[in-house]
Design a protein around this motif. Structure first.
Motif, short mmCIF file in Angstrom:
data_model
loop_
_atom_site.label_atom_id
_atom_site.label_comp_id
_atom_site.label_asym_id
_atom_site.label_seq_id
_atom_site.Cartn_x
_atom_site.Cartn_y
_atom_site.Cartn_z
N GLU A 144 0.80 -1.64 -0.14
CA GLU A 144 -0.55 0.03 -0.01
C GLU A 144 0.96 1.54 0.35
N ILE A 145 2.30 1.24 -0.67
CA ILE A 145 2.83 2.42 -0.66
C ILE A 145 2.47 2.92 -2.53
N PRO A 146 2.52 4.03 -2.22
CA PRO A 146 2.21 4.99 -3.78
C PRO A 146 3.91 4.67 -4.77
N TYR A 147 3.75 4.32 -5.41
CA TYR A 147 5.14 4.70 -6.51
C TYR A 147 5.94 6.08 -6.34
N ASN A 148 5.16 6.52 -6.29
CA ASN A 148 5.81 8.63 -6.84
C ASN A 148 5.07 8.90 -5.10
N SER A 149 6.55 8.37 -4.27
CA SER A 149 6.51 8.78 -2.82
C SER A 149 8.14 8.07 -2.38
N GLN A 150 8.62 9.50 -1.66
CA GLN A 150 9.44 9.22 -0.89
C GLN A 150 9.52 7.63 -0.02
N GLU A 151 7.82 7.33 0.41
CA GLU A 151 8.56 5.80 0.78
C GLU A 151 8.66 4.68 0.06
N ALA A 152 8.61 5.00 -1.41
CA ALA A 152 8.11 3.66 -2.34
C ALA A 152 10.32 3.83 -2.69
N VAL A 153 11.08 5.09 -2.99
CA VAL A 153 12.15 5.47 -3.01
C VAL A 153 12.85 5.04 -1.91
N ASP A 154 12.70 5.03 -0.38
CA ASP A 154 12.97 4.66 0.75
C ASP A 154 13.90 2.80 0.81
N GLY A 210 -7.42 4.44 -18.98
CA GLY A 210 -6.02 4.33 -18.84
C GLY A 210 -5.52 4.56 -17.24
N SER A 211 -5.73 5.79 -17.12
CA SER A 211 -5.72 6.24 -15.21
C SER A 211 -7.10 6.00 -14.50
N ILE A 212 -6.78 5.49 -13.29
CA ILE A 212 -8.14 5.91 -12.19
C ILE A 212 -8.15 7.13 -11.54
N SER A 213 -7.06 7.83 -12.11
CA SER A 213 -6.96 9.54 -10.80
C SER A 213 -8.50 9.79 -11.19
N ASN A 214 -9.18 9.90 -12.00
CA ASN A 214 -10.37 10.60 -11.92
C ASN A 214 -11.05 10.00 -12.22
N LYS A 245 -4.54 6.30 -4.86
CA LYS A 245 -2.81 6.77 -4.24
C LYS A 245 -2.29 5.61 -5.01
N ILE A 246 -2.90 4.38 -4.24
CA ILE A 246 -1.89 3.07 -4.24
C ILE A 246 -1.47 2.75 -5.83
N PHE A 247 -2.71 2.46 -6.60
CA PHE A 247 -2.21 2.28 -7.53
C PHE A 247 -2.32 2.71 -8.79
N VAL A 248 -1.49 4.25 -8.67
CA VAL A 248 -0.56 4.42 -9.29
C VAL A 248 -0.21 3.42 -10.90
#
Ligand code: UDP
Length: 571
Positions: A357-367, A480-484, A494-497
């Motif tokens: 449950e971590i978004p790819y575009n986040s510092q948490e994912a980078v860490d 394509g995207s689920i954001s909208n 937020k998670i399924f980017v």
């Protein structure tokens, strides 16, 4: 074994053994058995009493659990007549007719067996220079690349898979401007990915807005100079319009090479993740991170115990592959066994992030990327050191940076992030470290039916949370995207980017995070939306340089019809 329909289709088409009439005569489990049995045999070279059956069973288990999969040539060829097991090769291109056509012949042999080849054309004299023996005029690197390209085209039909090439030219070669735009027409040189070999001097000149020298490799003389900023802008412009050329930071690659004294690295393999010396080859394999999880008190977590075991097994497997491989050339056999490079990487990283449950575009994912890859790299070295105790250090060890630090190791490199274009389909995982392209998409099936295919974990959650419907999944496939999409809860969005929800900044941050803990390089495409500007592309190129990446590949949506090797649709 839990193979998806896509995995079965891919396996049947190219990987499973067939009789002379083209009928498949091998089951997927038998393919893994063939590979495990064959690769395990290397243990006997070092220990006559080695329990091959036991090793073979361990290899078989990690593969059939879809926890680890070696690169395609190993799956296709192990224990069969061809016996060529590596995905990556670099061949030298000498500045002579003989040298050039030797390279073409050798690359044909490699393509036939499913390997990809990388070349630096930097040693070829520039267009217009004289040819001593004939008094004629040299036609230059780009014209010869076209010959390599045609040869690849012709071999394509008979080989195990389409041949792929990397073509590199140093930024200080006099023909560099022609090279940068040589794929402007996207129907030209289609069997090549191209990259400009960037030096530290050049980057300094870019930053200071200065000129830099062009050098004729044949005479070693300065033939002129160019404004670095202008050339950099030209590269960016072409990349913006067609996705090519990419760039590779050659000086950085050599600076971090563990075997600098053995030779200079001039090129990488076709997808850029594996820098190699001329005549070196490397076999890759990837751990499926989606399988490296367990249920904890707060949901899924990374199963580091299992990951450690799988890393140990994978390094053992890949080191064995070096010995069991049937090399297409004597020089490659010798060079590969001198340095004993292996490239262990990962796939299913995006899937793992979904589970955690971590978004790819986040510092948490980078860490998390740094933590996991740091762990894999460390454990791979531990295993390589253990192998060195029994089997000895790699023969070029005396001239390596490991000697300086006193680390007695079996392999001069252990880690690489491969694209995993096909093996990720076999494993049913997201490819490499890339985000997903789509949460769901429409697939054409027989009788012109269209079926919607949904990411399995998304589907499961959607059903559990009560927002699943076939109509919704079709809508997602269209958008394509689920954001909208209103019906989907915010936390899920937020998670399924997917690739296009993620800004180029996060793509590069993620690449840099993996690169920190990888000996070789990282296969990654930075996705831009169609309306991205050239300035944005330039920013990403600079950021990649600043963050320590070894190269960059970008793709702006809709800028190119056919890619040589797109990670999404291949073969
Ligand atoms: N490769 C190739 N032809 C292909 C796909 C891959 O020569 O059609 C080579 C190339 O060197 C690439 C490497 O294999 O960089 C690894 O690619 P990938 O991880 O996608 O291969 P897989 O093992 O999944 O087939």
């Amino acid at each position: 074994m839990e193979l998806t329909n896509n995995a079965l289709t891919v396996l049947e088409r190219r990987y499973l053994a067939k009789d002379e009439n083209g009928n498949v005569i091998e089951k997927p489990s038998e393919m893994f058995e063939r590979v495990a049995n064959y690769v395990a045999q290397a243990d006997k070279i070092y220990d006559e009493k080695a329990d091959i059956n036991k090793t073979s069973k361990i290899f078989y288990d990690v593969m059939t659990n879809l926890e680890f999969i070696p690169n395609s040539p190993t799956l296709m060829n192990a224990g069969r007549e061809l016996g060529q097991l590596s995905a990556c090769f670099v061949l030298p291109v000498e500045d002579s007719m003989e040298g050039i056509f030797d390279a073409i012949k050798n690359s044909a042999l490699i393509h036939k067996s499913g390997g990809g080849t990388g070349f630096s054309f930097s040693r070829l004299r520039p267009k217009g220079s004289t040819v001593k023996s004939t008094g004629g005029v040299a036609s230059g690197p780009v014209s010869f690349m076209k010959v390599f390209n045609s040869a690849t085209e012709a071999v394509k039909q008979g080989g195990t898979r389409r041949g792929a090439n990397m073509g590199i030219l140093r930024i200080d070669h006099p023909d560099i401007m022609e090279f940068i735009s040589c794929k402007e027409d996207t129907n030209e040189i289609t069997n090549f990915n191209i990259s400009v070999g960037i030096t530290e001097d050049f980057m300094e000149a870019v930053e200071k807005g200065k000129n830099y020298d062009l050098i004729d490799p044949h005479t070693n003389k300065v033939t002129g100079s160019l404004n670095a900023k202008k050339v950099f802008k030209h590269i960016v412009e072409k990349a913006w319009s067609t996705g090519e050329p990419g760039i590779v930071f050659l000086d950085r690659i050599n600076k971090t090479s563990t075997i600098r004294k053995i030779g200079e690295i001039e090129s990488t393999n076709p997808c850029g993740e594996q820098p190699l010396l001329p005549f070196e080859s490397c076999n890759l394999g990837s751990i499926n991170l989606a399988k490296m999880i367990k249920k904890g008190p707060k949901g899924y977590e990374v199963d580091y115990n299992r990951l450690q075991e799988v890393v140990y097994t994978s390094v053992h497997f890949l080191d064995n592959v070096i010995d069991m491989n049937k090399y297409p050339l004597k020089e490659i056999d010798e060079m590969t066994k001198k340095t004993r490079k292996i490239g262990l990487g990962v796939m299913g990283f995006a899937d793992l992030l979904f589970y955690l449950e971590i978004p790819y575009n986040s510092q948490e994912a980078v860490d998390l990327a740094e933590e996991i890859m740091g762990f894999i790299d460390k454990k791979s070295k531990e295993k390589s050191i253990e192998l060195a105790e029994k089997r000895g250090v790699f023969p070029a060890y005396e001239f390596s940076s490991f000697k300086e630090s006193g680390t007695e190791i079996r392999n001069s490199t252990t880690t690489t992030i491969a694209p995993t274009g096909t093996i990720s389909i076999i494993a049913g995982a997201s490819s490499g470290i890339e985000p997903l392209f789509a949460i769901s998409f429409m697939r054409n099936v027989m009788d012109n039916d269209r079926l919607v295919e949904v990411h399995p974990y998304f589907e499961k959650l959607a059903k559990e949370r009560g927002f699943y419907s076939e109509e919704l999944m079709e809508k997602i496939a269209e958008e394509g995207s689920i954001s909208n999409i209103e019906e989907i809860p915010e936390d899920i969005k937020k998670i399924f980017v997917t690739a296009h929800d993620i800004s180029p900044f996060w793509h590069i941050k993620m690449q840099a995070a993996f690169q920190k803990h990888v000996d070789n390089a990282v296969s990654k495409t930075v996705n831009f939306s169609n309306d991205a500007t050239k300035e944005e592309v330039e920013e990403v190129y600079m950021l990649a340089y600043k963050l320590g990446c070894k190269g960059v590949t970008i793709y702006r949506d809709g800028s190119r019809e056919n890619q040589v090797l797109s990670t999404a649709k291949k073969e």
